[in-house]
Design a protein around this motif. Structure first.
Motif, mmCIF file in Angstrom:
data_model
loop_
_atom_site.group_PDB
_atom_site.id
_atom_site.type_symbol
_atom_site.label_atom_id
_atom_site.label_comp_id
_atom_site.label_asym_id
_atom_site.label_seq_id
_atom_site.Cartn_x
_atom_site.Cartn_y
_atom_site.Cartn_z
ATOM 1 N N ARG A 74 -8.491 5.119 10.306
ATOM 2 C CA ARG A 74 -8.264 5.830 8.891
ATOM 3 C C ARG A 74 -7.106 6.511 8.566
ATOM 4 N NH1 ARG A 74 -12.609 5.173 5.547
ATOM 5 N NH2 ARG A 74 -14.460 4.191 6.546
ATOM 6 N N GLU B 110 -8.690 7.121 3.751
ATOM 7 C CA GLU B 110 -9.681 7.728 2.614
ATOM 8 C C GLU B 110 -9.094 8.184 1.609
ATOM 9 O OE1 GLU B 110 -11.542 10.690 4.914
ATOM 10 O OE2 GLU B 110 -12.687 9.729 6.361
ATOM 11 N N ARG B 111 -9.975 8.081 0.371
ATOM 12 C CA ARG B 111 -9.401 8.455 -1.193
ATOM 13 C C ARG B 111 -8.844 9.569 -0.833
ATOM 14 N NH1 ARG B 111 -12.436 7.560 -6.589
ATOM 15 N NH2 ARG B 111 -10.826 8.078 -7.921
ATOM 16 N N ALA C 59 -5.584 9.889 0.693
ATOM 17 C CA ALA C 59 -4.516 9.375 0.059
ATOM 18 C C ALA C 59 -3.890 10.415 -1.376
ATOM 19 C CB ALA C 59 -4.805 7.863 -0.589
ATOM 20 N N THR D 68 -5.364 2.092 -0.972
ATOM 21 C CA THR D 68 -6.796 2.890 -1.153
ATOM 22 C C THR D 68 -7.154 2.304 -2.495
ATOM 23 O OG1 THR D 68 -5.443 4.815 -0.397
ATOM 24 C CG2 THR D 68 -7.524 5.305 -1.616
#
Length: 286
Positions: A178, A237-238, A241, A271
């Protein structure tokens, strides 16, 4: 290696440095034995051609480490004589010293560029010609040639590249990292050391990969292993990002590093694609 030089005395003093375990393996048309004596004998002939400034030819003959261990003084002398003959320097003053202070045995050869008629030896493309002649002599004496060494090195490099790429693909498929920290850790667990390349502005430029004594840039391993393309294979992961996009930086191996705009865009695009995939897979929003 071959070139024309003007600093004859200094070069010859280096060639005959006793601290390097040097000894004369070949001498022709010379009576002297010390660098000063030999340089003076060279000068007597060189004075016939005052137009030529770089009037001494300097060569380094380097057998492979393995061949060097086996070559005795007489064989080194033969190698030098063959080289001089093929270079059309048999009628020029010349002296050669062997250095055995390091694992790589090599010969320093000096030849007077001016012949006994006062004519200067044509040194056009001398470096290339000396390489070609050295390869010819190696074949004549059944020694390993530079071409053979290069081919072996290329074969080993291709094998190492392939192994690194396979490990990378396995890590991406199984571990689905990730972030870069997870990726680096997973690669190291598979014996590949990933080294971030960071410039003076503390900006992440890419990654190098160290494996089995070989150190390569990602793009040298495979085009799919440039920094940007590795990022496209990540599952960022959002929240991470968004922080990267806002701060133009990220945490990497416990340190904050700046992130180039191109990498930021890649991470954001990746993302967004992951978010769209989640929506499609779960049916949310339909």
């Amino acid at each position: 290696m071959g070139k024309s030089i003007s600093h004859t005395a200094a070069s010859m003093s280096y060639g005959m440095n006793q601290e390097k375990g040097s000894e004369i393996v070949h001498s022709q048309y010379l009576a002297g034995e010390t660098p000063r004596e030999i340089t003076e004998e060279f000068k007597v002939i060189q004075e016939q051609n005052e137009m030529c400034r770089k009037n001494t030819l300097s060569f380094v003959l380097s057998p492979t480490i393995e061949d060097g261990r086996k070559l005795e003084r007489e064989q080194l002398k033969e190698m030098t004589e063959r080289f001089l003959k093929e270079m059309n320097l048999k009628q020029h003053q010349a002296v050669a010293f062997v250095h055995r202070d390091k694992e790589h045995v090599h010969v320093h050869l000096y030849a007077n560029r001016i012949n006994f008629q006062g004519n200067a030896y044509n040194d056009s493309f001398i470096g290339k010609r000396s390489q070609q002649v050295a390869e010819l002599v190696a074949k004549q004496m059944d020694l390993t040639t530079v071409r053979e060494v290069q081919q072996e090195k290329l074969y080993r490099m291709q094998h190492v590249r392939s192994e690194i790429q396979k490990i990378h693909e396995k890590v991406m498929a199984r571990e689905r990292p990730r972030d870069f920290d997870q990726y680096i850790k997973s690669m190291e667990q598979n014996n590949v050391k990933v080294i971030p390349s960071i410039n003076r502005q503390n900006q992440l430029q890419g990654f190098r990969f160290e494996y089995k004594g070989t150190n390569l840039k990602g793009s040298e391993v495979h085009r799919s292993m440039s920094m940007g393309r590795i990022a496209r294979q990540m599952n960022f992961e959002r929240n991470m990002a968004q922080r990267i996009a806002k701060d133009k930086s990220m945490q990497l191996l416990g340190k904050t590093v700046n992130v180039p705009t191109s990498l930021t865009k890649t991470i954001i695009k990746k993302t967004i694609k992951l978010a769209i995939k989640v929506v499609r897979d779960t049916g949310i929003g339909i």
